[in-house]
Enzyme design. Structure first.
Site, PDB file in Angstrom:
ATOM      1  N   GLU A 100      38.515  21.107  -4.677  1.00 21.68           N
ATOM      2  CA  GLU A 100      38.881  21.681  -6.021  1.00 21.68           C
ATOM      3  C   GLU A 100      40.013  21.406  -6.525  1.00 21.68           C
ATOM      4  O   GLU A 100      40.260  21.252  -7.759  1.00 21.68           O
ATOM      5  CB  GLU A 100      38.470  23.170  -5.939  1.00 21.68           C
ATOM      6  N   HIS A 141      42.115  20.877  -0.614  1.00 18.48           N
ATOM      7  CA  HIS A 141      40.795  21.208  -0.941  1.00 18.48           C
ATOM      8  C   HIS A 141      40.190  20.415  -2.107  1.00 18.48           C
ATOM      9  O   HIS A 141      41.094  19.914  -2.871  1.00 18.48           O
ATOM     10  CB  HIS A 141      40.633  22.751  -1.325  1.00 18.48           C
ATOM     11  N   CYS A 150      37.302  29.073  -1.828  1.00 15.81           N
ATOM     12  CA  CYS A 150      37.924  30.086  -1.187  1.00 15.81           C
ATOM     13  C   CYS A 150      38.800  30.589  -2.364  1.00 15.81           C
ATOM     14  O   CYS A 150      38.965  30.408  -3.597  1.00 15.81           O
ATOM     15  CB  CYS A 150      38.841  29.394  -0.387  1.00 15.81           C
ATOM     16  N   CYS A 193      40.971  28.496  -4.437  1.00 22.28           N
ATOM     17  CA  CYS A 193      40.571  27.470  -5.344  1.00 22.28           C
ATOM     18  C   CYS A 193      39.660  28.061  -6.534  1.00 22.28           C
ATOM     19  O   CYS A 193      39.956  27.750  -7.507  1.00 22.28           O
ATOM     20  CB  CYS A 193      39.342  26.448  -4.748  1.00 22.28           C
TER      21      CYS A 193
END
EC number: 3.5.4.33
Lengths: 181, 181
Positions: free
Chosen positions: B69, B67, B97, B100
């Protein structure tokens, strides 16, 4: 939401199988300990073999994301060449934090098996259960308590030694301070 | 638990500042889009400059943890040579999410600023708020709604194109099937 299962509610055969793999996670935890990291280790087991290993590297690598589970999941992703780890098990010596529980769900891990609870930050049973949150698009099975006492003792010993070392360092600083006077 | 702040409740000056950095996160999202990844981008801002960038690389790198992040936080950790990102802001084009949000808390991020909500998996306001959970040992500020419409449109356009392409692929497979008869 499926229920959290304690290993003592499984058959002897199942318990022994989980203990076998948890010992591998403990070997990883010892690798962390050798680096003066909090001893937490993890392995990913798929079709009866280990496809990813990881241990806590937060301090040595200066990495906030350097948790054992993340290392193990990424190693398994590399090994399979796939981000989906359907049918895989994650063994970890300490209950996962929100980041790691989230990563296991994202990776479609089938079962998370952990040793001891983390009452301050654990998010697969203690503070909440992110692995079995039915609003997410995947849930994992969760088994707790596998080699709980051994993993818990490993952590206690580590922090006991750490406190002792810090105390000695403090004393030695004081001695130097006095010598300076 | 501190409150989630909507950007429209901040001053014009503050809003413009956040929009400036969110545009940088959008540049990262476009990098993901160029790789046929869902366009999500993030930057870490510290003392008025970007110290970490990241975009979604899940499919291209076969990484469940890929991801935006996580990439940005790890880049910032490397840059500072520290896992603690106290005083840093995380800008991201989509609500984080659980993984993260958890990573941001672990990294001691000061403020998470995101564009649009993720009603299916967002964990800093939508399904829950892991960044402001007072049982964790750190909480972050959270600001939502910065360039919401633009980031939301970027996602919608991406999925629209994806559906169109999949439809065309299906049609072309059918044509081949018919030709085989």
């Amino acid at each position: 939401m499926p229920e959290l299962i304690h290993v003592m509610n499984l058959s002897n055969e199942e318990r022994e199988d989980h203990e076998y793999w948890m010992k591998e996670a403990m070997k990883e935890a010892l690798k962390a300990q050798e680096k003066d990291e909090v001893p937490i280790g993890a392995v990913i087991v798929y079709q009866g073999r280990i496809i990813g290993r990881g241990h806590n590297i937060r301090e040595t690598q200066n990495l906030a994301t350097g948790h054992a589970e993340i290392q193990a999941i990424e190693a398994a992703n590399h090994y399979l060449g796939a981000w989906r780890l359907e049918g895989a098990r994650l063994y970890v010596t300490l209950e996962p934090c929100p980041m790691c529980a989230g990563a296991a769900v994202l990776a479609r891990i089938e079962t998370i098996i952990y040793a001891c609870r983390d009452p301050k930050g654990g998010c697969t049973g203690s503070l909440m259960n992110l692995a079995q949150e039915d609003r997410f698009n995947h849930q994992t099975q969760v088994i707790e308590g596998v080699l709980d006492a051994a993993c818990s003792q490993m952590m206690k010993d580590f922090f006991k030694k750490l406190r002792k070392r810090k105390k000695l360092e403090k004393l030695s600083t004081k001695t130097v301070d006095n010598a300076d006077l």
